[in-house]
Enzyme design. Structure first.
Site, PDB file in Angstrom:
ATOM      1  N   ASP A 208       0.835  -1.315   0.079  1.00 57.37           N
ATOM      2  CA  ASP A 208       0.071   0.003   0.144  1.00 57.37           C
ATOM      3  C   ASP A 208       0.840   1.371  -0.007  1.00 57.37           C
ATOM      4  O   ASP A 208       1.931   1.359   0.512  1.00 57.37           O
ATOM      5  CB  ASP A 208      -0.914  -0.056   1.439  1.00 57.37           C
ATOM      6  CG  ASP A 208      -1.869  -1.311   1.278  1.00 57.37           C
ATOM      7  OD1 ASP A 208      -2.196  -1.632   0.411  1.00 57.37           O
ATOM      8  OD2 ASP A 208      -1.885  -1.605   2.612  1.00 57.37           O
ATOM      9  N   ASP A 247      -1.325  -2.540  -4.558  1.00 55.49           N
ATOM     10  CA  ASP A 247      -2.232  -2.839  -3.480  1.00 55.49           C
ATOM     11  C   ASP A 247      -3.063  -1.715  -3.393  1.00 55.49           C
ATOM     12  O   ASP A 247      -3.670  -0.982  -4.170  1.00 55.49           O
ATOM     13  CB  ASP A 247      -1.763  -3.423  -2.450  1.00 55.49           C
ATOM     14  CG  ASP A 247      -2.756  -4.412  -1.260  1.00 55.49           C
ATOM     15  OD1 ASP A 247      -3.755  -4.387  -1.662  1.00 55.49           O
ATOM     16  OD2 ASP A 247      -2.105  -4.806  -0.554  1.00 55.49           O
ATOM     17  N   ASP A 251      -4.747   1.705   3.343  1.00 56.58           N
ATOM     18  CA  ASP A 251      -5.446   0.965   3.906  1.00 56.58           C
ATOM     19  C   ASP A 251      -5.333   1.148   5.478  1.00 56.58           C
ATOM     20  O   ASP A 251      -4.287   1.344   6.000  1.00 56.58           O
ATOM     21  CB  ASP A 251      -4.973  -0.638   3.532  1.00 56.58           C
ATOM     22  CG  ASP A 251      -5.471  -1.199   2.268  1.00 56.58           C
ATOM     23  OD1 ASP A 251      -6.126  -0.324   1.688  1.00 56.58           O
ATOM     24  OD2 ASP A 251      -5.231  -2.106   2.083  1.00 56.58           O
ATOM     25  N   ARG A 303     -13.734   0.350  -3.459  1.00 52.92           N
ATOM     26  CA  ARG A 303     -13.068   0.594  -2.223  1.00 52.92           C
ATOM     27  C   ARG A 303     -12.590   2.226  -1.908  1.00 52.92           C
ATOM     28  O   ARG A 303     -11.604   2.594  -1.734  1.00 52.92           O
ATOM     29  CB  ARG A 303     -12.094  -0.183  -1.934  1.00 52.92           C
ATOM     30  CG  ARG A 303     -11.991  -1.663  -1.793  1.00 52.92           C
ATOM     31  CD  ARG A 303     -11.044  -2.545  -1.543  1.00 52.92           C
ATOM     32  NE  ARG A 303     -11.157  -3.969  -1.554  1.00 52.92           N
ATOM     33  CZ  ARG A 303     -10.314  -4.857  -1.213  1.00 52.92           C
ATOM     34  NH1 ARG A 303      -8.937  -4.552  -1.108  1.00 52.92           N
ATOM     35  NH2 ARG A 303     -10.341  -6.252  -1.439  1.00 52.92           N
TER      36      ARG A 303
END
Length: 430
Positions: A208, A247, A251, A303
């Site tokens: 990430d 990714d 997050d 997301r």
């Protein structure tokens, strides 16, 4: 003489891409305002504001950044990023590419031949090529993963501060601020193939751009995060799946808590933001309290965010889905035991995307959604979603079990849409 000195200082500031008032306003010591979202709770978030002068660093390359971070130490520190820092560089500052990390005979061609589902089947990859992939990935991780410790502020100087190819990881740390910084292209050279028995499987990446795990009291402000330079949609297809290289952009997992993300821009990416990483991670209950306000999600496939367990306040955000976005799926993901309170968010999409497409539910049932504007018109997002999905999914309820109290002024979705377009992202602190 004084007038000439001031003029020279102004000229130097402008030539360096630093605003003329940079010295008058030292954003590196600014702290989160009271009531500005969940990160203001339980003592607030001050980052490295208490740092002494010996722990204030201006960094211009990877080596200086590593020294300033001090292995993720908790000593109060302020790190000012000047210009572009490329994580994929060696000790001498020379650029590294994927071939420089590959070791033990690894190659994409050999990996594909070894684990082709038609011959390998649905078992997890194992053997020499998977071992070589892991060893190669470890070499890259040594260069691009940066641990951020407690009581740290990282800010960009001026409007052109960039961390390229880096994965900033705030792990089990408290009281961190990241502001005015572009985080670009955390590119994974060595994705792993994950087969499954119900289908072909998928490619899994490791990094990430910013990962909060077990982190508390974190303020992310005026950050721009994207895949700029290496969009996944340009990658090839292997085993019938896109060969993903990225990714998440941000997050928030592993019982992270008390986080505010404001005035930031997330763009040109597939899975932008995951809050809560697993349906069985029951330790996340009572955690993952996150505020997202005045952020822009542009050309994001999904997301934005997807939430498990957390109490998430989502207000005054701007969503833009252009005509050429690659395989748009949804924006707000309602997953296990999540409680999302969404207010006055604006969505702009092409004609083939309907309002009901903006939300997706996996085992989640709670979504308060008020003041939503969709392509310039007010919509009752919850009613539309339930009507569209009647008979195929459980209805969502507006009772999320809590009401946000930590927030600034909540504007109309129309006003927020304009303000966020002008003000979100790195280099736009006013």
């Amino acid at each position: 003489m004084l007038q000439g000195t001031l003029a020279c200082g102004l000229l130097a500031a402008l030539s360096a891409g630093v605003p003329a008032n940079a010295e008058a306003r030292d954003i590196s010591r600014e702290t989160l305002a009271p009531n500005d979202g969940w990160a203001a709770a339980e003592g607030g978030t001050t980052g490295g504001a208490a740092a002494d002068e010996a722990h204030v660093f201006t960094v211009r390359d990877r080596a200086e950044l590593v020294r300033a971070l001090d292995g993720g130490s908790a000593t109060p520190k302020i790190i000012k990023v000047a210009g572009t820092i490329d994580a994929n560089t060696d000790a001498a500052g020379n650029r590294l590419d994927c071939d420089d990390y590959a070791t033990d005979g690894y190659s994409v061609k050999k990996y594909l031949a070894a684990y082709d589902p038609r011959t390998w089947g649905s078992a997890k990859p194992a053997g020499p090529q998977e071992e070589a992939r892991q060893a190669s990935a470890a070499k890259q991780a040594e260069r691009i993963v940066f641990a951020v410790g407690s009581n740290t502020t990282i800010v960009g100087l001026g409007d052109k501060a960039v961390l390229k190819g880096a994965s900033l990881q705030v792990g089990n740390a408290d009281n961190v601020i990241v502001r005015n910084l572009e985080l670009r292209d955390a590119y994974d050279c060595f994705p792993v193939w994950q087969p499954n028995t119900g289908g072909l499987g998928d490619w899994k990446t490791a990094y990430d751009t910013l990962w909060l795990r077990g982190a508390t009291h974190v303020w992310v402000d005026h950050v721009t995060a994207s895949d700029k330079g290496h969009p996944d949609e340009d990658e090839p297809t292997y085993f019938g799946r896109n060969y993903l290289r990225h990714d998440g952009l941000l997050d928030i997992t592993n019982a992270s808590d008390l986080v505010t993300v404001s005035w930031s821009r997330f763009a040109d990416h597939d899975k932008a933001m995951l809050i809560g990483n697993g349906d069985t991670a029951t330790g996340d209950r009572g955690k993952l309290r996150v505020t997202l306000h005045h952020n822009e999600f542009e050309s994001v496939v999904q997301r934005a965010p997807r939430v498990r367990f957390g109490q998430v306040h989502l207000y005054n955000n701007r969503y833009v889905v252009p005509e050429d976005v690659h395989d748009y799926r949804y924006s707000i993901g309602v997953s296990t035991e999540s409680a999302i309170h969404a207010e006055n968010n604006a969505f702009t999409t092409p004609g083939h995307i309907e309002a009901a497409d903006l939300v997706k539910s996996w085992n989640g049932t709670a979504l308060h959604a008020s003041g939503t504007v969709f392509n310039g018109f007010p919509v009752d997002l919850l009613t539309i979603y339930n009507a569209y999905n009647s008979g195929s999914e459980r209805d969502l309820t507006a009772d999320v079990g809590w009401t946000p109290i930590l927030h600034g002024k909540i504007d109309s979705a129309e006003r927020a849409d304009r303000e966020v377009e002008r003000g979100a992202g790195a280099g736009r602190i006013r």
